[in-house]
Design a protein around this motif. Structure first.
Motif, PDB file in Angstrom:
ATOM      1  N   PHE A  18      -2.561   7.613   8.169  1.00 31.22           N
ATOM      2  CA  PHE A  18      -1.781   8.203   7.082  1.00 31.22           C
ATOM      3  C   PHE A  18      -1.024   7.115   6.317  1.00 31.22           C
ATOM      4  CE2 PHE A  18       2.286  10.268   5.784  1.00 31.22           C
ATOM      5  CZ  PHE A  18       1.769  11.086   4.800  1.00 31.22           C
ATOM      6  N   LEU A  19      -0.360   6.213   7.035  1.00 34.14           N
ATOM      7  CA  LEU A  19       0.384   5.129   6.398  1.00 34.14           C
ATOM      8  C   LEU A  19      -0.539   4.194   5.638  1.00 34.14           C
ATOM      9  CD1 LEU A  19       3.015   4.189   9.143  1.00 34.14           C
ATOM     10  CD2 LEU A  19       3.335   5.629   7.117  1.00 34.14           C
ATOM     11  N   LYS A  20      -1.696   3.908   6.210  1.00 39.62           N
ATOM     12  CA  LYS A  20      -2.663   3.040   5.546  1.00 39.62           C
ATOM     13  C   LYS A  20      -3.128   3.666   4.240  1.00 39.62           C
ATOM     14  CE  LYS A  20      -6.853   2.642   7.150  1.00 39.62           C
ATOM     15  NZ  LYS A  20      -7.998   2.357   8.012  1.00 39.62           N
ATOM     16  N   ASN A  21      -3.403   4.957   4.253  1.00 39.01           N
ATOM     17  CA  ASN A  21      -3.857   5.640   3.048  1.00 39.01           C
ATOM     18  C   ASN A  21      -2.747   5.761   2.001  1.00 39.01           C
ATOM     19  OD1 ASN A  21      -6.544   5.972   3.802  1.00 39.01           O
ATOM     20  ND2 ASN A  21      -6.049   7.770   5.020  1.00 39.01           N
ATOM     21  N   PHE A  63       9.397   9.202   1.662  1.00 36.32           N
ATOM     22  CA  PHE A  63      10.747   9.360   2.173  1.00 36.32           C
ATOM     23  C   PHE A  63      10.885  10.554   3.118  1.00 36.32           C
ATOM     24  CE2 PHE A  63      11.553   6.423  -1.246  1.00 36.32           C
ATOM     25  CZ  PHE A  63      12.496   5.578  -0.672  1.00 36.32           C
ATOM     26  N   ALA A  64       9.880  11.400   3.189  1.00 40.40           N
ATOM     27  CA  ALA A  64       9.912  12.534   4.117  1.00 40.40           C
ATOM     28  C   ALA A  64       9.309  12.188   5.487  1.00 40.40           C
ATOM     29  CB  ALA A  64       9.158  13.724   3.517  1.00 40.40           C
ATOM     30  N   ILE A  65       8.759  11.005   5.608  1.00 44.22           N
ATOM     31  CA  ILE A  65       8.141  10.617   6.881  1.00 44.22           C
ATOM     32  C   ILE A  65       9.225  10.483   7.940  1.00 44.22           C
ATOM     33  CG2 ILE A  65       6.879   8.823   8.118  1.00 44.22           C
ATOM     34  CD1 ILE A  65       5.534   8.101   5.451  1.00 44.22           C
ATOM     35  N   SER A  66       9.067  11.225   9.008  1.00 44.31           N
ATOM     36  CA  SER A  66       9.988  11.066  10.132  1.00 44.31           C
ATOM     37  C   SER A  66       9.380  10.043  11.089  1.00 44.31           C
ATOM     38  CB  SER A  66      10.225  12.396  10.838  1.00 44.31           C
ATOM     39  OG  SER A  66       9.020  12.855  11.396  1.00 44.31           O
ATOM     40  N   GLU A  67      10.226   9.352  11.774  1.00 40.37           N
ATOM     41  CA  GLU A  67       9.751   8.323  12.697  1.00 40.37           C
ATOM     42  C   GLU A  67       9.839   8.847  14.124  1.00 40.37           C
ATOM     43  OE1 GLU A  67      11.142   4.340  11.910  1.00 40.37           O
ATOM     44  OE2 GLU A  67      11.616   4.894   9.855  1.00 40.37           O
ATOM     45  N   ASP A  75       5.162  -0.230  13.239  1.00 37.04           N
ATOM     46  CA  ASP A  75       4.882   0.945  12.421  1.00 37.04           C
ATOM     47  C   ASP A  75       6.126   1.376  11.640  1.00 37.04           C
ATOM     48  OD1 ASP A  75       2.150   1.322  13.137  1.00 37.04           O
ATOM     49  OD2 ASP A  75       2.795   2.114  15.067  1.00 37.04           O
ATOM     50  N   SER A  76       7.275   1.271  12.264  1.00 40.14           N
ATOM     51  CA  SER A  76       8.526   1.597  11.587  1.00 40.14           C
ATOM     52  C   SER A  76       8.747   0.652  10.408  1.00 40.14           C
ATOM     53  CB  SER A  76       9.685   1.487  12.574  1.00 40.14           C
ATOM     54  OG  SER A  76      10.882   1.863  11.967  1.00 40.14           O
TER      55      SER A  76
END
Length: 98
Positions: A18-21, A63-67, A75-76
């Protein structure tokens, strides 16, 4: 316990994809903004509205991504970098828009 570890590994892979995309999407927007800065005829009102809409949507997502607690520091850091890129793209967009 084994099932939980497998689940976390699967979620981590999905999260990284998801982060890569998202990063790829930001690259495409950055490329469009760069092209608009080079060619004045691209920077029309319609282009500005569309680009701003895309930036707004990407910002909401990033900004909605929760860690999750199991997320690595690496990754963080990627999430933080995506958030900084959004700010940079907004600034670049505002410069081209003028």
């Amino acid at each position: 316990m084994k099932r939980q570890v497998e689940m976390e590994e699967t979620m981590l892979r999905a999260h990284r994809d998801f982060l890569k995309n998202l990063g790829k999407s930001l690259n495409l927007v950055a490329q469009d903004i760069d092209e608009a800065g080079e060619m004045a005829h691209i920077c029309t009102k319609e282009w500005c509205l569309a680009t701003e809409g895309v930036l707004d949507e990407l910002a909401k997502v990033v900004f909605a991504i929760s860690e999750p607690r199991w997320l690595s520091k690496e990754d963080s850091k990627k999430i933080s970098e995506l958030r900084h890129r959004i700010h940079e793209l907004y600034a670049k967009y505002k410069g081209v828009k003028k």
